[in-house]
Design an enzyme around this catalytic site. Structure first.
Site, PDB file in Angstrom:
ATOM      1  N   GLY A   1      -3.064   8.861   4.825  1.00 15.29           N
ATOM      2  CA  GLY A   1      -3.782   8.507   3.617  1.00 15.29           C
ATOM      3  C   GLY A   1      -3.632   7.071   3.167  1.00 15.29           C
ATOM      4  O   GLY A   1      -4.219   6.681   2.158  1.00 15.29           O
TER       5      GLY A   1
ATOM      6  N   GLY B   1      -4.666   4.480   4.883  1.00 14.04           N
ATOM      7  CA  GLY B   1      -5.805   3.711   5.356  1.00 14.04           C
ATOM      8  C   GLY B   1      -5.594   3.021   6.687  1.00 14.04           C
ATOM      9  O   GLY B   1      -6.259   2.034   6.996  1.00 14.04           O
ATOM     10  N   LYS B   2      -4.683   3.566   7.509  1.00  9.32           N
ATOM     11  CA  LYS B   2      -4.411   2.879   8.781  1.00  9.32           C
ATOM     12  C   LYS B   2      -5.606   2.964   9.741  1.00  9.32           C
ATOM     13  O   LYS B   2      -5.868   2.005  10.478  1.00  9.32           O
ATOM     14  CB  LYS B   2      -3.142   3.405   9.448  1.00  9.32           C
ATOM     15  CG  LYS B   2      -3.094   4.871   9.760  1.00  9.32           C
ATOM     16  CD  LYS B   2      -1.742   5.237  10.356  1.00  9.32           C
ATOM     17  CE  LYS B   2      -1.649   6.729  10.650  1.00  9.32           C
ATOM     18  NZ  LYS B   2      -1.610   7.539   9.394  1.00  9.32           N
ATOM     19  N   THR B   3      -6.345   4.076   9.731  1.00  9.74           N
ATOM     20  CA  THR B   3      -7.512   4.172  10.610  1.00  9.74           C
ATOM     21  C   THR B   3      -8.592   3.177  10.198  1.00  9.74           C
ATOM     22  O   THR B   3      -9.170   2.477  11.040  1.00  9.74           O
ATOM     23  CB  THR B   3      -8.074   5.605  10.609  1.00  9.74           C
ATOM     24  OG1 THR B   3      -7.084   6.495  11.130  1.00  9.74           O
ATOM     25  CG2 THR B   3      -9.331   5.700  11.467  1.00  9.74           C
ATOM     26  N   SER B   4      -8.871   3.092   8.905  1.00  8.28           N
ATOM     27  CA  SER B   4      -9.868   2.124   8.419  1.00  8.28           C
ATOM     28  C   SER B   4      -9.435   0.705   8.764  1.00  8.28           C
ATOM     29  O   SER B   4     -10.255  -0.119   9.202  1.00  8.28           O
ATOM     30  CB  SER B   4     -10.031   2.257   6.901  1.00  8.28           C
ATOM     31  OG  SER B   4     -10.459   3.544   6.551  1.00  8.28           O
TER      32      SER B   4
ATOM     33  N   ASP C   1      -4.302  10.228  16.580  1.00  6.84           N
ATOM     34  CA  ASP C   1      -3.967  10.930  15.336  1.00  6.84           C
ATOM     35  C   ASP C   1      -4.561  12.338  15.385  1.00  6.84           C
ATOM     36  O   ASP C   1      -5.759  12.503  15.582  1.00  6.84           O
ATOM     37  CB  ASP C   1      -4.560  10.163  14.154  1.00  6.84           C
ATOM     38  CG  ASP C   1      -4.062  10.672  12.807  1.00  6.84           C
ATOM     39  OD1 ASP C   1      -3.592  11.824  12.750  1.00  6.84           O
ATOM     40  OD2 ASP C   1      -4.145   9.923  11.829  1.00  6.84           O
TER      41      ASP C   1
ATOM     42  N   THR D   1      -8.111  11.683   4.327  1.00  7.77           N
ATOM     43  CA  THR D   1      -6.891  12.047   5.054  1.00  7.77           C
ATOM     44  C   THR D   1      -6.016  13.031   4.294  1.00  7.77           C
ATOM     45  O   THR D   1      -5.547  14.010   4.877  1.00  7.77           O
ATOM     46  CB  THR D   1      -6.097  10.777   5.430  1.00  7.77           C
ATOM     47  OG1 THR D   1      -6.924   9.954   6.261  1.00  7.77           O
ATOM     48  CG2 THR D   1      -4.835  11.132   6.189  1.00  7.77           C
TER      49      THR D   1
END
Length: 580
Positions: free
Chosen positions: A23, A25-28, A50, A510
């Site tokens: 949550g 924001g690592k993917t973004s 992930d 997330t």
């Protein structure tokens, strides 16, 4: 103010690993970084490992295990590895040969050992280790970006000597996370090569992503320390979602800004020896190529209504008072707040305890929360007659548990086997088991009052404890014990007439996806959560701040998702969490 994160100046290596709590924001951040690097003319591959990946949602394109080009970005390629599927295949490869040959209780223990987060993470590591060592693939790209890096615990496990099978046959210390590595000896050399690549500062950068909130900052600090201990020193911290300027006459906006600034004081003290940058808090959803580009370029997009969800959905959900009434009217005796770190479950537990005490219900709150202000607030004189609290120290409980296990099982082990056992005891499951045993004792002594327990164990840990008990009975061993308090509490947890599990989430992608996984995990352990609590919602406030109200609009689809599948669902507005 920190400098803003800019890939052109902040990225210097061919391998990038993004890590952080769910949550943050690592993917973004990983996706936006990949786009920025591709636009510089680099050929970039982004890989997600992930289990709750939303990589395809961010890019708005279908992704599989096979590498494919991302539409709309020349030079950018992506693949979405599925560690859950890999973990299922791995479980079957390990357990299959023993079916029909070993007792059911032993097979159940093996299967549960291979059902936790450690197994999924190791399966993910296996996938990207294979990818990293395939020169015909890596040689095609200038930069490879990995969304979700392994923890220090997993890397230490994988770097240990590989004689797992013999040790596992002799190990008797009960609930364990050693299982995931059984049978992996053949890949020792592959894993060593990967760990070496990770540790090489000229090859790999580790980007720790956090939010300007105290809980994820402290979690990032723990991850940083763990990873440095095994040689991953090329780190930098990205603080994602930092509000740049509040609205002076907006109470919510000012409180949000003030809370972030206090958290940043913690970050500056904690991360004083690695580079720190920030990304701005924005109003729009980071899905699609244009918003991702705008985010790093400092552009401000117009907020659009997402999926046209009716804002009136807020009024259809329960509020906090209805949750309190449910507890009182159904005479619920044991209440667990569950959820990922940073969703506000500790404050919710405290708020519920205070409200019940105000209604003359005798309450005991036990928590692992280190924040002293909660303890201070809950000792207010007006509530003392109805409310007692206890604070469990996870570090002390873990050390006590480790000492007990080592005394029971460590004698006679070789140096190599002792290393396995000690690293196993660094597993996240160890803390859950140790703390849960303490909670079990508290519940066992508190039949005359409502007991509210903050930070409860996952379904995997509960099943691990249950399986360890059956395993002990089957093999007649004395050291795989589960305490009587835990044995009594497991059935109690499954009794919906007296126990309520409250799953706490934020109205974001997330946290909701991870809460759904937690819900399924608990149902595997025959525990059905009673309530879902959507916490800290901007859609449920009257803020006029353009950015915060914009975030509220983008919460609506996730609120709708929770409401459409959960029978009892409440929503709480964003608050500063100040109980004083």
């Amino acid at each position: 103010m920190l400098p803003s994160f800019q890939p052109k100046t902040n990225i210097q290596t061919p391998y990038l690993f993004f890590t952080g709590k769910g949550g943050v924001g690592k993917t973004s951040t990983a996706c936006a970084t990949s786009i920025a690097l591709a636009e510089e003319g680099k050929k970039v591959l982004i890989v997600s490992t992930d289990p709750a990946s939303n990589l395809q949602d961010v890019f708005e394109t279908e992704l599989t295990n096979d590498i494919s080009e991302v539409p709309g970005v020349k030079g950018l390629f992506a693949c979405n590895l599925d560690p859950e599927e890999a973990a299922r295949d791995y479980r079957e490869s390990v357990i299959g040969p023993y079916k029909g040959k070993l007792p059911d209780a032993v097979l159940a223990t093996m299967e549960e050992q291979l059902s936790g987060a450690c197994t999924v993470e190791i399966a993910a590591f296996d996938q990207f280790s294979t990818l990293l060592t395939q020169k015909e693939i890596t040689g095609q790209y200038d930069v490879i970006v990995f969304d979700t890096a392994p923890t220090g615990h997993t890397l230490r496990l994988l770097s240990l000597p590989s004689a797992w099978n013999n040790f596992l046959e002799e190990s008797t210390h009960g609930a364990s996370c050693l299982g995931p590595l059984s049978g992996l000896g053949a890949k020792k050399e592959l894993y060593e090569q990967t760990v070496n690549a990770l540790s090489d500062p000229s090859q790999t950068q580790l980007l720790l992503v956090t939010r300007p909130d105290e809980s994820p900052i402290l979690e990032a600090a723990r991850a940083s320390k763990e990873l440095r201990e095994i040689g991953l020193h090329n780190q930098q911290l990205i603080v994602n979602g930092l509000m740049e300027k509040p609205i002076i006459n907006d109470e919510v906006s000012m409180a949000f800004y003030d809370k972030q600034q206090k958290a940043m004081e913690v970050a500056v003290r904690t991360f004083n020896d690695i580079p720190m940058t920030y990304l701005p808090y924005i109003s729009y959803s980071l899905t699609g190529i244009s918003p991702l580009k705008a985010w790093f370029n400092g552009e401000r997009l117009q907020v659009e209504q997402t999926n046209h969800v009716n804002p009136d959905i807020i009024t259809e959900l329960a509020d906090f008072n209805q949750l309190v009434s449910d507890v009182i009217n159904h005479n619920l005796r044991v209440i667990f707040t569950m959820g990922k770190g940073g969703v506000g479950k500790t404050t919710l537990a405290a708020k519920l305890a205070m409200k019940l005490a105000e209604k003359d219900v005798k309450v005991h709150l036990t928590t692992t929360d280190p924040a002293a202000h909660l303890e201070y607030a809950l000792k207010d004189k007006t509530r003392r007659n109805h409310l007692t609290i206890s604070k469990v120290d996870p570090k002390a409980e873990v050390e006590s548990y480790k000492k007990h296990v080592l005394e029971q099982s460590g004698e006679g082990l070789s140096e190599e086997q002792l290393a396995y056992l000690e690293e196993d005891l660094n597993s996240p499951c160890t803390e859950e088991i140790a703390v849960f045993q303490k909670f079990a004792k508290i519940v066992g002594q508190a039949d005359e009052e409502v007991v509210i327990i903050d930070t409860a164990p996952t379904g995997h840990t509960l099943l691990l404890l249950d399986a360890a008990q059956s395993y002990q009975k089957e093999l007649l061993r004395s050291t795989g014990e589960v305490s009587k308090e835990v044995q009594n509490l497991l059935p109690r947890l499954r009794n919906a007439d007296e126990t309520a599990v409250l799953i706490v989430t934020l109205p974001e992608a997330t946290p909701v996806l991870e809460a759904e996984r937690l819900h399924a995990d608990l149902e595997r352990a025959s525990i059905t959560p009673r309530w879902w609590i959507i916490n800290q919602s901007f859609a449920n406030t009257e803020t006029t701040d353009r950015v915060l109200s914009g975030r509220g609009k983008h919460e609506l689809p996730w609120i709708q998702r929770v409401k459409s599948t959960k029978e009892k669902c409440a929503i709480l507005p964003w608050e500063k969490e100040n109980l004083l």
